[in-house]
Design an enzyme around this catalytic site. Sequence first.
Site, PDB file in Angstrom:
ATOM      1  N   ASN A  38       0.805  -1.231   0.000  1.00 39.29           N
ATOM      2  CA  ASN A  38       0.000   0.000   0.000  1.00 39.29           C
ATOM      3  C   ASN A  38       0.833   1.275   0.000  1.00 39.29           C
ATOM      4  O   ASN A  38       0.514   2.249   0.686  1.00 39.29           O
ATOM      5  CB  ASN A  38      -0.933   0.013   1.218  1.00 39.29           C
ATOM      6  CG  ASN A  38      -1.836  -1.193   1.260  1.00 39.29           C
ATOM      7  OD1 ASN A  38      -2.425  -1.588   0.264  1.00 39.29           O
ATOM      8  ND2 ASN A  38      -1.941  -1.807   2.429  1.00 39.29           N
ATOM      9  N   LYS A  42      -1.715 -11.871  -1.601  1.00 39.55           N
ATOM     10  CA  LYS A  42      -0.898 -11.057  -2.496  1.00 39.55           C
ATOM     11  C   LYS A  42       0.550 -11.031  -2.037  1.00 39.55           C
ATOM     12  O   LYS A  42       1.488 -11.234  -2.834  1.00 39.55           O
ATOM     13  CB  LYS A  42      -1.471  -9.637  -2.563  1.00 39.55           C
ATOM     14  CG  LYS A  42      -0.736  -8.722  -3.547  1.00 39.55           C
ATOM     15  CD  LYS A  42       0.229  -7.808  -2.852  1.00 39.55           C
ATOM     16  CE  LYS A  42       0.964  -6.909  -3.839  1.00 39.55           C
ATOM     17  NZ  LYS A  42       1.928  -6.000  -3.180  1.00 39.55           N
ATOM     18  N   HIS A  71      -2.301  -2.660  -9.860  1.00 39.21           N
ATOM     19  CA  HIS A  71      -2.182  -2.498 -11.313  1.00 39.21           C
ATOM     20  C   HIS A  71      -2.737  -3.713 -12.048  1.00 39.21           C
ATOM     21  O   HIS A  71      -3.472  -3.574 -13.041  1.00 39.21           O
ATOM     22  CB  HIS A  71      -0.716  -2.279 -11.695  1.00 39.21           C
ATOM     23  CG  HIS A  71      -0.093  -1.095 -11.044  1.00 39.21           C
ATOM     24  ND1 HIS A  71      -0.457   0.196 -11.344  1.00 39.21           N
ATOM     25  CD2 HIS A  71       0.863  -0.998 -10.082  1.00 39.21           C
ATOM     26  CE1 HIS A  71       0.261   1.047 -10.618  1.00 39.21           C
ATOM     27  NE2 HIS A  71       1.059   0.342  -9.834  1.00 39.21           N
TER      28      HIS A  71
END
Length: 437
Positions: free
Chosen positions: A206, A309, A329
């Site tokens: 982040n 992730k 993305h």
Amino acid sequence: MAKARVKVDADDVAQPRASLRRSTRNSSKGGGDVLIKHEDIPATTLVAPVRRSKRPRSAEDETVKAEPPTKIAKRSSSSSPSASPVSSRVKVQTEAPSPKKKHARSVKAEKGAGGKENNNNNSSDKAADLRAKKLKSYTQFANKSPFPDFARPSPEECERAYGVLAALHGERRRPEKVVSAPADRAGCGDAPSVLDALVRTILSQNTSNRNSTRAKLDMDAVYGGGESEERWERIAAGGAAKLEKAIARGGLGGVKSRAIVEILRQVRERYGKYSLDHLLLRTTEAEEEGGGDEEAMRELISFKGVGPKTASCVLLFCVGRDSFAVDTHVHRLTGMLGWRPATASRDETFAHLDVRIPDQLKYGLHVLFVEHGRKCPECKAGGKVLGKCELRKAFKRGKVKVEGQMEEGEVDRVKKEEEEAEEEEEEKGAKLESTTE
């Protein structure tokens, strides 16, 4: 029953009688006579009325002790007869706390003493529940898509997308082995040490590459660089508060510092040392049976602060596994191409694409999607569709079968949802940073 009679002036009747009533009442509570002295009242022996108690008197009710006679303050003879003497009151000893109140206070103190232990137990339970939920969610779709009726992307689409992006940004092939970790940036899993790769990936969560690199360099300045047991021990022993200050420039320092310190604690507790390099040594037999990647993923997401992730990045870049990591993305571009349902979350997108994308393309497509999502004026967050993006044109011209591909208006909607999701995630991270676990 005999009662005392006192003669006083008419103007002074109210106050002396009130004084006498209070005095005799307090006298009865004390179990003895209280002598009263008053200059304006003729000396008269007062006999306290004998009253029957409504209930047996216990020891704690005897709050007025038999002390030397208490005197009423002398009233000045020069004062006005109508003035109310404020000092003519009998002083009574303050009531002592009863055993019941003492017991209540002791119980409260015991609860307070045990509160920290209860909080720790609750935190442990919450961590165990969270770990169980993550493992259950991953296991449910470990080898299948959460959207079985969503047939995209096809292998041909994946090949075409890779070819277009490689022509724009260059070929991307995974190296045989990660020899050394970059010293001038945090990176995202590209380190030979699994634990170091995991910490670097957490620092990159982040935030931008620039901020994560700042956090990494600041952390090295405080604890020393390189990879060693002593370095991890210094970080773990220093605690989350010290680490938070060191990595503050990277953003979400509170959340990330607590996650890193907790991971170090768990790694040392599980394996007796600060290392996860056993994930690099999985046997060929386990890989051939299809259990190597899944087992490694299970182990990584079992740590608090590590989601699919982050674990996928470590597996892809460090451990050398075929895993299709989904960051902001990748999530945005695959939505634009129609490779996932528009409402799919990042974790759902990971579960879906990890099944649909051929293993030999997972590394290259991930890297190229990330690079294209950062550089393309049309495909980056907040970009405007101008009709010049080669990736968009390639799929729009129908060079591959793209049933279900989103129209430009739908693409803009998805991009807006992505931006809102990013803002929401940042706000959530800020709230988590301001609270303790």
